[in-house]
Scaffold this motif. Structure first.
Motif, PDB file in Angstrom:
ATOM      1  N   SER A   1      41.064  93.664  51.652  1.00  0.00           N
ATOM      2  CA  SER A   1      40.520  93.194  52.934  1.00  0.00           C
ATOM      3  C   SER A   1      41.570  92.590  53.863  1.00  0.00           C
ATOM      4  O   SER A   1      41.446  92.678  55.088  1.00  0.00           O
ATOM      5  N   HIS A   2      42.607  91.971  53.294  1.00  0.00           N
ATOM      6  CA  HIS A   2      43.648  91.323  54.102  1.00  0.00           C
ATOM      7  C   HIS A   2      45.024  91.630  53.503  1.00  0.00           C
ATOM      8  O   HIS A   2      45.651  90.761  52.881  1.00  0.00           O
TER       9      HIS A   2
ATOM     10  N   VAL B   1      47.948  89.208  54.111  1.00  0.00           N
ATOM     11  CA  VAL B   1      47.891  87.981  53.307  1.00  0.00           C
ATOM     12  C   VAL B   1      48.334  88.278  51.877  1.00  0.00           C
ATOM     13  O   VAL B   1      49.039  87.478  51.249  1.00  0.00           O
ATOM     14  N   ALA B   2      47.932  89.440  51.372  1.00  0.00           N
ATOM     15  CA  ALA B   2      48.360  89.846  50.028  1.00  0.00           C
ATOM     16  C   ALA B   2      49.885  89.915  49.948  1.00  0.00           C
ATOM     17  O   ALA B   2      50.489  89.482  48.959  1.00  0.00           O
TER      18      ALA B   2
ATOM     19  N   ARG C   1      43.192  89.658  47.876  1.00  0.00           N
ATOM     20  CA  ARG C   1      43.281  89.888  49.318  1.00  0.00           C
ATOM     21  C   ARG C   1      43.729  91.304  49.682  1.00  0.00           C
ATOM     22  O   ARG C   1      43.694  91.682  50.849  1.00  0.00           O
TER      23      ARG C   1
END
Length: 208
Positions: A133-134, A137-138, A130
């Motif tokens: 792109s995110h 969230v990571a 993640r």
């Protein structure tokens, strides 16, 4: 390599290699967990192979890092994260090797420790998936990995305390020394996973 390629950022390449490292490490931890349930050459060999594959992936990453002038993620963070993930796999490997050399059967503490470490490896892997792109969230997955490290340390202290509560005969002392060494390996493994999570948090802060 042309001058344009030298200066061109390779974010996807580095992230892909870090993801691959984390994936191989997760596979290795899965094999280690299976080994703790059933001590067999099949699972030991899977851990050993994962360690070799992880080392090769790190070599490629470091070679790419040395060939790239501009990196969208700080090169120090790339290097540190790769090293921490690699250390996790190294400790899984040395745990299996020492269990084989010392002829130690898995006990409940070893199984509990490895189960938590497997969960942490999964969180690190998800964080890497993640990250690009995110990143938010990571960071959440990295936080979960850190929480699992704390749980590992609690089980580690419980396991060590239990070692000193047994009989004082020479057989128990020998077993105590063997198990304490293995517990320490797994505690160190958790520490390196915690370091990987810290680096992921650092990267996310710089990305956002």
């Amino acid at each position: 390599m042309g001058i344009k390629e030298f200066f061109k950022p390779k974010q996807d390449r580095f992230v892909d290699l870090l993801v691959k490292q984390a994936e191989i490490t997760l596979e290795g931890m899965n094999a280690l967990e299976s080994y703790m349930k059933k001590r067999s050459d099949k699972y030991a060999s899977a851990v050993i192979q994962a360690e070799k594959d992880a080392d090769e992936t790190r070599r490629i990453l470091i070679d790419d890092l040395n060939r790239t002038f501009v990196t969208p993620i700080d090169r120090e963070d790339i290097f540190s994260l790769s090293r921490a993930i690699d250390d996790v796999m190294d400790y899984a490997y040395t745990t299996v090797e020492e269990m084989r050399i010392l002829d130690v059967e898995p006990n409940d503490y070893l199984r509990r420790l490895v189960s938590l470490l497997q969960d942490a490896a999964e969180e690190i892997h998800l964080a890497m998936l993640r990250l690009d792109s995110h990143p938010g969230v990571a960071a959440e997955h990295a936080t979960r990995a850190k929480a699992l490290e704390n749980r590992v340390e609690r089980v580690y202290r419980e396991a060590v305390a239990d070692l000193f509560s047994g009989p004082e005969d020479i057989h128990h002392v020998m077993e105590m020394l063997k198990l304490r060494e293995l517990y320490r390996h797994l505690s160190n493994c958790a520490d390196r996973g915690d370091e990987a999570a810290n680096v992921i948090h650092d990267i996310v802060v710089k990305m956002t």
